[in-house]
Design a protein around this motif. Structure first.
Motif, PDB file in Angstrom:
ATOM      1  N   LEU A  42       0.806  -1.272   0.009  1.00 56.55           N
ATOM      2  CA  LEU A  42      -0.157  -0.042  -0.123  1.00 56.55           C
ATOM      3  C   LEU A  42       0.893   1.024  -0.126  1.00 56.55           C
ATOM      4  N   SER A  43       0.396   2.246  -0.590  1.00 54.19           N
ATOM      5  CA  SER A  43       1.195   3.553  -0.973  1.00 54.19           C
ATOM      6  C   SER A  43       0.734   4.260   0.532  1.00 54.19           C
ATOM      7  N   ASP A  44       1.269   5.386   0.760  1.00 57.28           N
ATOM      8  CA  ASP A  44       1.183   6.061   2.164  1.00 57.28           C
ATOM      9  C   ASP A  44      -0.289   6.462   2.259  1.00 57.28           C
ATOM     10  N   THR A  45      -0.962   7.027   1.181  1.00 56.70           N
ATOM     11  CA  THR A  45      -2.246   7.397   1.227  1.00 56.70           C
ATOM     12  C   THR A  45      -3.212   6.168   1.476  1.00 56.70           C
ATOM     13  N   GLU A  46      -2.973   5.147   0.717  1.00 54.15           N
ATOM     14  CA  GLU A  46      -3.833   3.811   0.649  1.00 54.15           C
ATOM     15  C   GLU A  46      -3.579   3.100   2.310  1.00 54.15           C
ATOM     16  N   ALA A  47      -2.431   3.231   2.752  1.00 53.60           N
ATOM     17  CA  ALA A  47      -2.238   2.664   4.072  1.00 53.60           C
ATOM     18  C   ALA A  47      -3.045   3.615   5.387  1.00 53.60           C
ATOM     19  N   VAL A  48      -3.052   4.801   5.071  1.00 54.26           N
ATOM     20  CA  VAL A  48      -3.680   5.810   5.960  1.00 54.26           C
ATOM     21  C   VAL A  48      -5.272   5.502   5.804  1.00 54.26           C
ATOM     22  N   GLU A  49      -5.607   5.426   4.649  1.00 56.86           N
ATOM     23  CA  GLU A  49      -7.242   4.998   4.366  1.00 56.86           C
ATOM     24  C   GLU A  49      -7.683   3.714   4.926  1.00 56.86           C
ATOM     25  N   THR A  50      -6.745   2.742   4.752  1.00 55.05           N
ATOM     26  CA  THR A  50      -7.008   1.370   5.146  1.00 55.05           C
ATOM     27  C   THR A  50      -7.001   1.486   6.812  1.00 55.05           C
ATOM     28  N   ALA A  51      -6.155   2.070   7.271  1.00 55.75           N
ATOM     29  CA  ALA A  51      -6.066   1.953   8.845  1.00 55.75           C
ATOM     30  C   ALA A  51      -7.266   2.777   9.313  1.00 55.75           C
ATOM     31  N   LEU A  52      -7.511   4.078   8.889  1.00 58.17           N
ATOM     32  CA  LEU A  52      -8.695   4.714   9.305  1.00 58.17           C
ATOM     33  C   LEU A  52     -10.016   3.758   9.103  1.00 58.17           C
ATOM     34  N   SER A  53     -10.200   3.320   8.016  1.00 60.78           N
ATOM     35  CA  SER A  53     -11.391   2.481   7.827  1.00 60.78           C
ATOM     36  C   SER A  53     -11.295   1.246   9.032  1.00 60.78           C
ATOM     37  N   ILE A  54     -10.212   0.443   9.161  1.00 60.42           N
ATOM     38  CA  ILE A  54     -10.468  -0.579  10.093  1.00 60.42           C
ATOM     39  C   ILE A  54     -10.862   0.098  11.776  1.00 60.42           C
ATOM     40  N   TRP A  55     -10.092   1.194  11.737  1.00 62.97           N
ATOM     41  CA  TRP A  55     -10.535   1.828  13.251  1.00 62.97           C
ATOM     42  C   TRP A  55     -11.818   2.221  13.348  1.00 62.97           C
ATOM     43  N   LYS A  56     -12.427   2.799  12.373  1.00 59.70           N
ATOM     44  CA  LYS A  56     -13.834   3.361  12.446  1.00 59.70           C
ATOM     45  C   LYS A  56     -14.777   2.144  12.536  1.00 59.70           C
ATOM     46  N   GLU A  57     -14.796   1.234  11.559  1.00 55.86           N
ATOM     47  CA  GLU A  57     -15.581  -0.032  11.393  1.00 55.86           C
ATOM     48  C   GLU A  57     -15.467  -1.098  12.599  1.00 55.86           C
ATOM     49  N   ILE A  58     -14.213  -1.185  13.160  1.00 56.16           N
ATOM     50  CA  ILE A  58     -14.056  -2.077  14.069  1.00 56.16           C
ATOM     51  C   ILE A  58     -13.335  -1.552  15.706  1.00 56.16           C
ATOM     52  N   ASN A  59     -12.318  -0.991  15.753  1.00 52.59           N
ATOM     53  CA  ASN A  59     -11.706  -0.521  16.819  1.00 52.59           C
ATOM     54  C   ASN A  59     -12.442   0.593  17.614  1.00 52.59           C
ATOM     55  N   SER A  60     -13.008   1.519  16.762  1.00 55.96           N
ATOM     56  CA  SER A  60     -13.638   2.472  17.560  1.00 55.96           C
ATOM     57  C   SER A  60     -15.046   1.934  18.146  1.00 55.96           C
ATOM     58  N   ILE A  61     -15.791   1.243  17.530  1.00 52.14           N
ATOM     59  CA  ILE A  61     -16.896   0.772  17.859  1.00 52.14           C
ATOM     60  C   ILE A  61     -16.646  -0.324  19.468  1.00 52.14           C
ATOM     61  N   ASN A  62     -15.450  -0.999  19.166  1.00 51.09           N
ATOM     62  CA  ASN A  62     -15.282  -1.733  20.535  1.00 51.09           C
ATOM     63  C   ASN A  62     -14.873  -0.775  21.657  1.00 51.09           C
ATOM     64  N   LEU A  63     -14.014  -0.075  21.096  1.00 49.75           N
ATOM     65  CA  LEU A  63     -13.683   1.403  22.356  1.00 49.75           C
ATOM     66  C   LEU A  63     -14.649   1.635  23.018  1.00 49.75           C
ATOM     67  N   VAL A  64     -15.928   2.351  22.278  1.00 51.10           N
ATOM     68  CA  VAL A  64     -16.863   3.194  22.690  1.00 51.10           C
ATOM     69  C   VAL A  64     -17.915   2.249  23.586  1.00 51.10           C
ATOM     70  N   GLU A  65     -18.220   0.925  22.748  1.00 54.84           N
ATOM     71  CA  GLU A  65     -19.207   0.274  23.279  1.00 54.84           C
ATOM     72  C   GLU A  65     -18.826  -0.751  24.547  1.00 54.84           C
ATOM     73  N   ASN A  66     -17.668  -1.237  24.515  1.00 56.21           N
ATOM     74  CA  ASN A  66     -17.115  -2.214  25.229  1.00 56.21           C
ATOM     75  C   ASN A  66     -15.936  -1.840  26.287  1.00 56.21           C
TER      76      ASN A  66
END
Length: 323
Positions: free
Chosen positions: A271-295
């Protein structure tokens, strides 16, 4: 005029005493710094920068507090053992460390392990992570919860609680499964063996979680992992900072672990830098952020001590639950 020690805000009747960094540092007293800088570097996470000053200001006072607690527990054990005619078994003092993905709880745990093992009354300090008690990928896929890895339902709680019960029962040897971040799965037939340490540190996302049996309305007594803890720590930071740390770590992993042929995340290596940032943010918002806030975040108030971190990873304040 009587002046209260430390800046405690009583108007909210908080169950915690809040210490500024400077106030907490004073509680180190004469505790010696026994950790060398080259040792500290080996204990840090991929994108964390814990300084010797941080160890001196934050971790040494914390290790002193924990040592006092352990010492008091050991004295209680001796008194009980005398009363029972030496029939009771000495069991490990268990410390739980909770917090979000990428908040630095693993580094906190490793530093505490190193410092506590240098106290004369606790020479054997073991550390396990809850990752080993995740269900194998094949089980997660079968249940359709692969994308909820790290959520409470992705752990084999029954097995985890049995492990904790065995440790607290004083069994000579207890085995914990081993998880590989490279393979992103449990390693079959591999185990970490725990042999009656003085202290056991248990680190993980949901170690303070309370789960409820929503399928049964009857009041059934339940056992939680945190019931076995003698002390618990929550590593805290703003979600904005943790998200940024997660993205930074993802980019670093793209150039390191993800490059390995047997890495589960090999597909992210190019992944390019831009793609890496977009992918990481997507994983964070779809998984890690939800787990953090809810659990994860809702369990913060259950911890006996909260380390509040700033944007540069340093600890700004410490909250200690009142006795």
């Amino acid at each position: 005029m009587f002046q209260k020690p430390y800046d405690v805000v009583d108007t909210n009747y908080s169950p915690y005493i809040t210490f500024s960094r400077e106030e907490w540092r004073e509680l180190r007293a004469s505790t010696p710094l026994t950790l060398a800088e080259d040792e500290l570097k080996k204990l840090q996470g991929l994108n964390e920068h814990v300084s010797m000053q941080e160890v001196s200001d934050i971790y040494l006072p914390l290790s002193r507090l924990l040592n006092l607690y352990v010492e008091a527990t050991q004295e209680l054990y001796n008194a009980t053992s005398t009363f029972l005619g030496n029939r009771s078994k000495k069991v490990p003092y268990i410390i739980g460390v909770a917090g979000s993905v990428a908040v630095g709880k693993s580094t906190t745990s490793r530093i505490l392990q190193a410092l506590l093992a240098r106290w004369p009354n606790t020479p054997k300090v073991d550390l396990i992570t809850t990752d080993g008690f995740l269900y194998p990928n094949r089980t997660l896929e079968k249940r359709g919860i692969m994308k909820r890895k790290g959520f409470p339902e992705s752990y084999d709680i029954r097995r985890f609680i049995q492990f904790m019960a065995d440790v607290k029962s004083g069994l000579p040897e207890v085995k914990a499964p081993i998880y590989s971040h490279l393979a992103y799965d449990i390693l079959p037939n591999e185990h970490q063996v725990i042999r009656q340490p003085d202290i056991l540190i248990v680190e993980g996302l949901n170690v303070l979680q309370i789960t409820r049996d929503t399928n049964n309305s009857r009041a059934i007594p339940q056992v939680f992992v945190s019931d076995f803890f003698d002390f618990s720590i929550y590593v805290d930071a703003s979600e904005e900072d943790v998200q940024r740390w997660y993205v930074e770590r993802f980019k670093m992993l793209r150039n390191t672990a993800f490059q390995k042929p047997d890495s589960y995340f090999r597909r992210y290596a190019t992944l390019s830098d831009t793609e890496a940032v977009e992918t990481a943010l997507s994983i964070w918002k779809e998984i890690n952020s939800i787990n953090l806030v809810e659990n994860i975040l809702p369990t913060r108030s259950r911890a006996q001590l909260i380390l509040e971190k700033q944007a540069d990873h340093t600890t700004s304040s410490v909250k200690l639950r009142k006795l």
